[in-house]
Enzyme design. Structure first.
Site, PDB file in Angstrom:
ATOM      1  N   GLU A  44       7.765   4.811   0.657  1.00  0.00           N
ATOM      2  CA  GLU A  44       6.568   5.582   0.994  1.00  0.00           C
ATOM      3  C   GLU A  44       6.938   6.723   1.941  1.00  0.00           C
ATOM      4  OE1 GLU A  44       2.160   4.671   2.960  1.00  0.00           O
ATOM      5  OE2 GLU A  44       3.868   3.401   3.495  1.00  0.00           O
ATOM      6  N   LYS A 110      -2.990   7.072  -2.731  1.00  0.00           N
ATOM      7  CA  LYS A 110      -3.161   5.784  -2.061  1.00  0.00           C
ATOM      8  C   LYS A 110      -4.641   5.481  -1.827  1.00  0.00           C
ATOM      9  CE  LYS A 110      -1.420   3.366   2.087  1.00  0.00           C
ATOM     10  NZ  LYS A 110      -0.619   3.591   3.317  1.00  0.00           N
ATOM     11  N   CYS A 144       1.951   0.721  -0.230  1.00  0.00           N
ATOM     12  CA  CYS A 144       1.939   0.000   1.044  1.00  0.00           C
ATOM     13  C   CYS A 144       0.686  -0.864   1.250  1.00  0.00           C
ATOM     14  CB  CYS A 144       2.142   0.985   2.186  1.00  0.00           C
ATOM     15  SG  CYS A 144       2.779   0.206   3.702  1.00  0.00           S
TER      16      CYS A 144
END
Length: 257
Positions: A44, A110, A144
């Site tokens: 990331e 995300k 994540c």
């Protein structure tokens, strides 16, 4: 359709808010992978580290890092993916980009911004789950904090592979290990997690634990040091396990909004 997929996971330290230095460092690590793998996975925010200073560190989809990814994909004859800070239509995203060898780009923003670090204040959340096709594999990219939310990761598209890229700190690494394995088991799919290593510009420590798990949660590869990990996945093995156990056929039906 290809059943085998050769992958490389780049578990590395990242230089704080220095895209050029990170591109140079990463290029030195992946240059030996030409024609040796089908997919390279970076962490990331691989170009900056997990900074909340989006204003000073953003790029665009026409920027230097995307151009570099396209160049690497073409030269290495491999797809390459990871997330970086992108500004689009006046807002900032922690954007996962997947670049194929022909330089086709697929992106995913995300969904779950990490409120504990203030990511929700600096970045806009994505609104769409993304599933892409590569070499006959159905792949779902995730980032994540998405890992903590199983409904968003739910395998309703017959995915062969979930990919999580992360900057997941060492002090909560047990959750990373546990949830990665859980996502593999509950979705009956290969699950890749690539985490960074080292200490970032905010003095947060990262211990890696990049890994690949199979559809039954068995560990294929795992690492606690800075290194490039490689392995080969077999899509036929996932299909065999699903056909044998049929767990996905018993899942609850509901809609994600």
């Amino acid at each position: 359709m290809e059943n085998k997929l050769r992958i490389a996971l780049i578990q590395t330290e990242l230089l704080w808010e220095d895209p050029q230095a990170n591109r140079t460092m990463l290029q030195s690590k992946i240059k030996g992978l030409a024609n040796a793998v089908d997919l390279i996975v970076l962490p990331e925010m691989f170009s900056t580290g997990f900074t909340m200073d989006a204003i000073s560190n953003f790029e665009t989809m026409q920027g230097e890092t995307l151009n570099w990814l396209k160049q690497m994909a073409r030269q290495l004859n491999s797809a390459i993916c990871g997330s970086l800070i992108i500004k689009e239509a006046g807002v900032y995203y922690n954007r996962f980009v997947f670049v194929q060898p022909d330089t086709t780009v697929t992106h995913y923003d995300k969904r779950h911004t990490f409120t504990l670090a203030g990511e929700d204040k600096a970045f806009s959340s994505g609104t769409h789950k993304v599933v892409l096709q590569y070499k006959g594999w159905t792949i779902c990219p995730l980032v994540c904090y998405d890992l903590r939310f199983p409904v968003w990761s739910r395998n309703t598209e017959d995915c062969d592979l979930l990919i999580y890229v992360a900057n997941w700190p060492n002090k909560r690494i047990l959750a990373w290990d546990t949830l990665l394995r859980a996502r593999a088991i509950e979705n009956m799919t290969y699950t890749i997690g690539v985490n960074r290593f080292g200490v970032d510009g905010k003095n947060i420590e990262y211990s890696g634990h990049s890994a690949v798990y199979d559809a039954l949660g068995q560990t294929i590869i795992f690492s606690e040091k800075e290194e490039v990990l490689t392995t080969t996945l077999d899509r036929f093995e996932v299909l065999q396990q699903r056909n044998k156990f049929k767990f996905l056929e018993d899942r609850d039906q509901f809609t994600v909004r």
